[in-house]
Each structure stands twice: as C-alpha cells, then as structure tokens.
Design a protein around this motif. Structure first.
Motif, PDB file in Angstrom:
ATOM      1  N   GLU A 108       0.899  -1.158  -0.157  1.00  0.00           N
ATOM      2  CA  GLU A 108       0.103   0.001   0.046  1.00  0.00           C
ATOM      3  C   GLU A 108       0.819   1.500   0.039  1.00  0.00           C
ATOM      4  OE1 GLU A 108      -2.991   2.400   2.957  1.00  0.00           O
ATOM      5  OE2 GLU A 108      -3.126  -0.115   2.970  1.00  0.00           O
ATOM      6  N   ARG A 111       2.473   1.793  -3.638  1.00  0.00           N
ATOM      7  CA  ARG A 111       1.547   2.159  -4.733  1.00  0.00           C
ATOM      8  C   ARG A 111       1.252   3.634  -4.143  1.00  0.00           C
ATOM      9  NH1 ARG A 111      -3.343   3.629  -3.959  1.00  0.00           N
ATOM     10  NH2 ARG A 111      -3.702   2.679  -1.853  1.00  0.00           N
ATOM     11  N   ARG A 112       1.019   4.037  -3.049  1.00  0.00           N
ATOM     12  CA  ARG A 112       0.692   5.459  -2.611  1.00  0.00           C
ATOM     13  C   ARG A 112       1.703   6.337  -3.174  1.00  0.00           C
ATOM     14  NH1 ARG A 112       0.028   5.930   3.470  1.00  0.00           N
ATOM     15  NH2 ARG A 112      -0.366   3.745   2.842  1.00  0.00           N
ATOM     16  N   GLU A 115       1.874   7.021  -6.707  1.00  0.00           N
ATOM     17  CA  GLU A 115       1.216   8.098  -7.215  1.00  0.00           C
ATOM     18  C   GLU A 115       1.490   9.618  -6.783  1.00  0.00           C
ATOM     19  OE1 GLU A 115      -2.459   6.748  -5.191  1.00  0.00           O
ATOM     20  OE2 GLU A 115      -2.830   4.977  -6.753  1.00  0.00           O
TER      21      GLU A 115
END
Length: 151
Positions: A108, A111-112, A115
């Motif tokens: 997680e 992924r963050r 971005e």
C-alpha cells in the motif's frame, strides 16, 4: 589642418611624427567621409542593440532566478512530504503484528508513493516548463527586435 601637431615642411603638410599628409583626390575624400559616417551610424545602431540586449538579459536572468527559487522551494516541499511519508511508514510498520500485515502495508505504501511521486514529477515538470516559457518568451520577442535595430 588646424591640429597643433600639423605643420608644413617645404610646402608639404606634415602631421604628427613628421609623416606627410597624403593629398587624396576630392572623390576619394567624399567616399571616405561617407564610409566614416556610415560606420559611425552602424556603431550607434550596434551600441543601441547591445544596450537593449543587455537590459533584456538582465530581465531574463531576474525571471529565471525567481523561477529557480520557486523550483527549489517546490523541491524542499516535496522532500518534506516524502520524509514525512517515510517516517509514517516506518512507524506503521513497527506496529504490524504479522508478516502478511507488513507486506500489505508495504504494498500500500509503495502504491501511494508511486502516485505521489507521479504527481510530484508532474508538478516539477509544469514548473520547469513555466520557467522556461517565462524566460524565453521575452527573449524571443525582444532579441529579434534588438537584432533588427542593429541591422
């Protein structure tokens, strides 16, 4: 000639170091005067263009310096954001109770981060384009005008 260094020796005018002053035909004197006048005019045009270019470069440097400061401030902001994110991740990771939970948290977080990094890179790219445009636009317009003045 009325120069203090001018005198006559045996009826021939002498200038400076005793060198004879050559007597050019009137046609050559007119051409020489015209060329001297043109050269002086061209020198004045080049001088004006040089002054314009100097002012233009000062303005461009000022714009660029401001843009560079904005870019540096954005980098500091991004660095702060990324450091806070890493610290939060380490804190959260320390609170995990299983390997599965640590792997999920890590995925997680990755992924963050991807971005956020994408958005940050886009911001930096937009800022770079803005600085380049703001710096080059006045240069393009004014430089063409200054070079036209010189010609």
């Amino acid at each position: 000639m009325s120069d203090a260094n001018t005198n006559e020796v045996n009826g021939n005018p002498k200038v400076g170091f005793g060198l004879p002053l050559f007597a050019f035909p009137k046609a050559f004197q007119g051409i020489a005067e015209q060329n001297a006048t043109r050269a002086k005019e061209q020198f004045e045009k080049v001088k004006e263009a040089s002054a314009e270019i100097s002012l233009l470069l000062r303005e461009a440097y000022s714009i660029n310096a401001t843009g560079t400061a904005d870019y540096a401030a954005k980098l500091v902001e991004i660095s702060n954001t990324n450091s806070s994110s890493a610290l939060a991740f380490v804190t959260d990771l320390a609170g995990t109770r299983s390997l599965l939970e640590a792997i999920q948290l890590s995925a997680e977080h990755g992924r963050r981060n991807f971005e956020v990094a994408t958005a940050q890179n886009k911001e930096l790219w937009e800022l770079t384009k803005k600085v380049a445009t703001e710096t080059s636009e006045p240069l393009k317009k004014s430089l063409a005008r200054a070079l036209k003045t010189a010609s």
